[in-house]
Design a protein around this motif. Sequence first.
Motif, short mmCIF file in Angstrom:
data_model
loop_
_atom_site.label_atom_id
_atom_site.label_comp_id
_atom_site.label_asym_id
_atom_site.label_seq_id
_atom_site.Cartn_x
_atom_site.Cartn_y
_atom_site.Cartn_z
N ILE A 115 72.54 10.22 -57.47
CA ILE A 115 72.86 9.40 -58.63
C ILE A 115 73.75 8.25 -58.15
N PRO A 116 73.43 7.02 -58.56
CA PRO A 116 74.30 5.91 -58.14
C PRO A 116 75.65 5.97 -58.86
N THR A 117 76.62 5.20 -58.35
CA THR A 117 78.00 5.31 -58.85
C THR A 117 78.59 3.95 -59.21
N VAL A 118 79.56 4.01 -60.12
CA VAL A 118 80.35 2.82 -60.46
C VAL A 118 81.82 3.22 -60.42
N SER A 119 82.65 2.32 -59.88
CA SER A 119 84.08 2.61 -59.80
C SER A 119 84.85 1.30 -59.90
N GLU A 120 86.06 1.40 -60.44
CA GLU A 120 86.83 0.20 -60.72
C GLU A 120 87.49 -0.37 -59.47
N VAL A 121 87.47 -1.71 -59.38
CA VAL A 121 88.20 -2.38 -58.32
C VAL A 121 89.28 -3.23 -58.98
N THR A 122 90.49 -3.19 -58.45
CA THR A 122 91.62 -3.84 -59.10
C THR A 122 92.30 -4.86 -58.21
N ASP A 123 91.89 -4.95 -56.96
CA ASP A 123 92.61 -5.78 -56.00
C ASP A 123 91.58 -6.45 -55.11
N PRO A 124 91.67 -7.76 -54.91
CA PRO A 124 90.68 -8.43 -54.05
C PRO A 124 90.60 -7.80 -52.67
N ARG A 125 91.69 -7.20 -52.21
CA ARG A 125 91.71 -6.61 -50.86
C ARG A 125 90.92 -5.31 -50.77
N HIS A 126 90.53 -4.76 -51.94
CA HIS A 126 89.77 -3.50 -51.92
C HIS A 126 88.28 -3.71 -52.13
N VAL A 127 87.86 -4.95 -52.36
CA VAL A 127 86.46 -5.18 -52.71
C VAL A 127 85.52 -4.65 -51.63
N GLU A 128 85.87 -4.92 -50.38
CA GLU A 128 84.99 -4.52 -49.29
C GLU A 128 84.79 -3.00 -49.25
N ALA A 129 85.91 -2.29 -49.36
CA ALA A 129 85.83 -0.82 -49.32
C ALA A 129 85.02 -0.29 -50.51
N CYS A 130 85.17 -0.91 -51.65
CA CYS A 130 84.42 -0.46 -52.82
C CYS A 130 82.93 -0.72 -52.61
N VAL A 131 82.61 -1.92 -52.13
CA VAL A 131 81.21 -2.27 -51.91
C VAL A 131 80.55 -1.26 -50.95
N SER A 132 81.29 -0.83 -49.94
CA SER A 132 80.72 0.11 -48.96
C SER A 132 80.47 1.49 -49.53
N ASN A 133 81.19 1.86 -50.59
CA ASN A 133 81.14 3.25 -51.03
C ASN A 133 80.50 3.48 -52.40
N VAL A 134 80.48 2.48 -53.26
CA VAL A 134 79.88 2.70 -54.59
C VAL A 134 78.82 1.65 -54.87
N ASP A 135 77.97 1.92 -55.84
CA ASP A 135 76.82 1.07 -56.11
C ASP A 135 77.10 -0.06 -57.09
N MET A 136 78.20 0.08 -57.82
CA MET A 136 78.53 -0.95 -58.81
C MET A 136 80.04 -1.03 -58.90
N LEU A 137 80.55 -2.27 -59.00
CA LEU A 137 81.99 -2.49 -59.11
C LEU A 137 82.36 -2.68 -60.58
N GLN A 138 83.36 -1.98 -61.03
CA GLN A 138 83.81 -2.17 -62.40
C GLN A 138 85.05 -3.05 -62.41
N ILE A 139 85.04 -4.07 -63.29
CA ILE A 139 86.25 -4.84 -63.56
C ILE A 139 86.80 -4.30 -64.88
N GLY A 140 87.99 -3.77 -64.85
CA GLY A 140 88.57 -3.16 -66.04
C GLY A 140 89.11 -4.18 -67.02
N THR A 141 89.47 -3.72 -68.20
CA THR A 141 89.93 -4.61 -69.27
C THR A 141 91.15 -5.40 -68.84
N ARG A 142 92.04 -4.78 -68.07
CA ARG A 142 93.28 -5.46 -67.68
C ARG A 142 93.03 -6.56 -66.67
N ASN A 143 91.88 -6.52 -66.00
CA ASN A 143 91.59 -7.50 -64.96
C ASN A 143 90.49 -8.48 -65.35
N MET A 144 90.08 -8.48 -66.61
CA MET A 144 89.01 -9.41 -67.00
C MET A 144 89.40 -10.85 -66.71
#
Lengths: 343, 343, 343, 343
Positions: free
Chosen positions: A160-189
């Motif tokens: 099953i593919p995954t989605v997880s929140e990213v909150t810091d530009p410095r974490h984008v790469e790690a998120c991209v490598s590990n999950v299928d979709m990046l979530q931008i949360g309400t506080r970071n819109m």
Amino acid sequence: MLVVFKPGASADDRAKLVAAVRAAGCQTREVDGNGRAIVAVVGDLETLRDTPLDVFAGVASVIRLTKPYSLAGKEFRADRSVVRVGDVMVGGGDRFTLVAGPCAVESYETLLETARAVKAAGASILRGGAYKPRTSPYAFRGLGLEGLRMLREASRAVGIPTVSEVTDPRHVEACVSNVDMLQIGTRNMSNFDLLVEVGKSGHPVMLKRGRDATVEDWLLAAEYVLSQGNMKVVLCERGVRGFDPATRNLLDLAAVAVVRARSHLPVMVDPSHATGVAAYVAPMARAACAAGADGVMVEVHCRREEARCDAAQALSPEDFAELAGDLRLLHGVLHPAAAAKAH
Amino acid sequence: MLVVFKPGASADDRAKLVAAVRAAGCQTREVDGNGRAIVAVVGDLETLRDTPLDVFAGVASVIRLTKPYSLAGKEFRADRSVVRVGDVMVGGGDRFTLVAGPCAVESYETLLETARAVKAAGASILRGGAYKPRTSPYAFRGLGLEGLRMLREASRAVGIPTVSEVTDPRHVEACVSNVDMLQIGTRNMSNFDLLVEVGKSGHPVMLKRGRDATVEDWLLAAEYVLSQGNMKVVLCERGVRGFDPATRNLLDLAAVAVVRARSHLPVMVDPSHATGVAAYVAPMARAACAAGADGVMVEVHCRREEARCDAAQALSPEDFAELAGDLRLLHGVLHPAAAAKAH
Amino acid sequence: MLVVFKPGASADDRAKLVAAVRAAGCQTREVDGNGRAIVAVVGDLETLRDTPLDVFAGVASVIRLTKPYSLAGKEFRADRSVVRVGDVMVGGGDRFTLVAGPCAVESYETLLETARAVKAAGASILRGGAYKPRTSPYAFRGLGLEGLRMLREASRAVGIPTVSEVTDPRHVEACVSNVDMLQIGTRNMSNFDLLVEVGKSGHPVMLKRGRDATVEDWLLAAEYVLSQGNMKVVLCERGVRGFDPATRNLLDLAAVAVVRARSHLPVMVDPSHATGVAAYVAPMARAACAAGADGVMVEVHCRREEARCDAAQALSPEDFAELAGDLRLLHGVLHPAAAAKAH
Amino acid sequence: MLVVFKPGASADDRAKLVAAVRAAGCQTREVDGNGRAIVAVVGDLETLRDTPLDVFAGVASVIRLTKPYSLAGKEFRADRSVVRVGDVMVGGGDRFTLVAGPCAVESYETLLETARAVKAAGASILRGGAYKPRTSPYAFRGLGLEGLRMLREASRAVGIPTVSEVTDPRHVEACVSNVDMLQIGTRNMSNFDLLVEVGKSGHPVMLKRGRDATVEDWLLAAEYVLSQGNMKVVLCERGVRGFDPATRNLLDLAAVAVVRARSHLPVMVDPSHATGVAAYVAPMARAACAAGADGVMVEVHCRREEARCDAAQALSPEDFAELAGDLRLLHGVLHPAAAAKAH
């Protein structure tokens, strides 16, 4: 664009504005509005973006006639966008996608158990937070990179593919490598540096609405991602600030209709964060389906008593399975052709 | 902490909760509340932070009796904090600080001219945006690093410390090197990664209130910075989301009184972003002073017609000088001792 | 009721409060809450209604544990109320009622034509305003008594009961004589003199939610009517004040779920006034049905171009008929037993 | 008035609208707005009040250029209105009026004692509620006619005019006979039948802002009174609905500046109901003075522990006297000429 002058504005006031507009390469047409001069500005209005016409002498107001977003708007694309997440399609108008999982990734065992349960019930994407923005600095803020790895592991184990929140530009790469979709949360819109970074990544993005954002603000936030060349944006309504403590936020389901009228982007609904109360999640998920949403994202936890985050709004796997059944029925009756195809 | 049970809760329900509380090392006391059991939980409540008591069977609600912030609260410090920015003191209760300057740094000449004008009028800190968060991706987003350098240059030339917004954790270092105070804007009040980073920097921080934030949310955001060991936080009220388009935001001046009742931190007011209308800036700045704020931050621009950002709310240097005179009179009549000392 | 004292409160502070509580005939139990004294007040709390315990020395806060309404609450009645309007039943949990008609009664011919059309499409109650509260004193304010008479006439001609708004205690009698249900509009939800008068009338009441009302405020407004002995109250959600101009109000569909959790009263939804945009009425009506509402009230006008009030939100009879079909399908799939019985 | 057409609107669409406008006696001018047709409508727009131009085929939006109120607007009167209440003048721009007294009239003795105290401290109008709108039907709702008579008696004994709330058109006459000024409370700002009745009475009116009202809504409510020929209207800001429970309402002091920019009517502020917390009343009253309000209305009670209504927000007579002193100083420094004249 229309520039409306105050009743007492002078010919000189108008002349100065007209000169500034023409200097920028646009044309003007004047018309009388019951004693007030009105100047219509035509041409390439982009050239006037940084000219504050509203502070010219004699000007009462400046009325813009076009939407400030272009890639997110219906004018850009007539049909409704489809975004591919792993091997799952989201959007298009005749699909209803279930995203489910725990608020936060807490342990691999619980994650795996929940992933199996939600998949069995019909969810096609697994959610789980590794980086959790919490109002208090002393609350559990997620497992970080280790949580991302657990998501990847569980994704493979369950399929099953995954989605997880990213909150810091410095974490984008790690998120991209590990999950299928990046979530931008309400506080970071409105964290525009982060939006640009996820835009550049080209990875699918679920963009939640800011708690204080109009639909226009929200579509402009989407435009930040789209303007980096990343068209894989799914919007997610999750409630705005309301004054009634009966629910955690005020779910604005009409926003689903507004988005469908103005944009081609898929739009989902998160009834869990919107209400903050498990008992209200199912009725609001059903309402989202009937309102025309492309899916819902629901918090599900196998052992609510052990949840370290937002336990009060999580459904048990059994309640989620029942809700998923209701949603299939509702969607089937509203989109009989799509339902027939699915079986 | 009080746990209130539903009228029909069983002895077994209570026993399970009591067992969980005691397992965490806390004690309980039971009391009857007109047919509803109430369990008071005492001891080190931190041990229960991640135990969701509200999802235990039979529980109606959990009432917390203490504020969720500790370093930001009045209990932490009886007198009012003073924050040093360059060689300027902010806060303490008997000072009123004027921060002024353009919304965005646009050119060195205009910045320098404005810096001289606002200093002459009585401003003691220069503001100017180098990284501008803008609702539209197509709007002018600031000069970035070059803008920061112009601020440093102007600061030295005129002899006035500076404040500028930081929007990305990756820019904190460059901002710290070039300006005397870091501003966290309203859109980033809940950007917790950024708050942690400016907390670590140890640099003075002006923390604007989020447009959707309660005073408690805001003090918790301050707590993120304080909990990194950086006590140099100045709060700044700038209006919350309101429903009346007559003003850009809804200035919540009572928040100044609420902050003074709950926290030792200095609190300023930004009447320019709050109202979005130049004509309303002076009355709201005067009101902020009379409400007990420690200062105001005002947008001033030498040539409004050329401003590339928020021109409609900027004051001319002349209007700012007049306002500064009014504020001195008001502050003098409210704090006669402080005023006498100043002369 | 729990009285929480400040950390520094003295034994004397507690003694004074305890004495006042006992003088009113209630009992107290004291408990320690981590260094703060807490006094639980038990007995007949009504005797303390006018004693402001929160202003006693040393008191930090007073926490009420019971809902302030009693007749409107679920504790008063376990099953869901049914209200009879003419010969139509509203509420009960397995019916979905359509109320439809023009915003304002403008002429007998148009009213009759619309009444026939909405009845044919499945509406079981006809709406139409004779006394129109309008934001501007210069707008069309309804035909008054003559409009009421047209409603009675149309009702008889078509065989459909009617609902119409009452805005003045002096008009209650005339409304009762001419229509089957009295509507209290959003602007008058807190017009308590009017609520008392419609309570005394014993006539069925549709109580719209105030634009600034919490669900608790709304149920207390219902309590005004109920406490006069009139149990025939139907609630109607119609949106609260929101900050996004994309819709006229912010439809709070979660309020339907909250009402169902707290009250036995039927609850309907008005998607026309909530959104103010004809294109959003159908999706929000479907969402209301899926959220568990007992019905919807929809504005329908035969000739929108001639409507003197709220034309932009009215559906044509054709669009209404299509919506009514969708709602039958949705309700059927959610309540299969009820749907089977209906055929 | 401008009618903006959708990009794809046809010549026939425009022709139909133009015909309808001309049939009503107005003229049209067409102008091009970057591919969208725009029709400016000029002439006596009143003739088009009931023609819903926004539902004509092809129309995107209708933009009104004039304010919907005329008597309340600055265009009607260049200087600032003065309203006489008994022998006291309110408004005009250089006076600051203190209105003070208990929330509700509870007994003649307490009323008299409070009246003497507030007059001695500098209040020039006595407030006191006889008809109290209360959220709960079970709360104390005032002494009614007997309370009005106590107000008349106290007014004569102390020599101070009075203001009291009227909530029902049937009580207007009794109120006019017994008090010098009628108050329309926040819950009744849109009770248009009541507004018409107090308009007809010709008696001075204090019109509080509705908790959900924009300034435009509020000025239109004033227009209801003014259009009956009663120009004696004083506006009173008292907070709108906010999301932060830290204060009871959200005081919108910028509304004072907005009213002064748009209207000639006097505008006061009620910091007691706005905040609901006695400790915040003085700072907000000072802020109101500095913002340019024409006065404040403050709740004062001799014996807070005995107050049957809103005790938590009442000031003691001593605290009120201190506040009154501050306000004299502040007003003196802002309006030195007026202050000199007063001594």
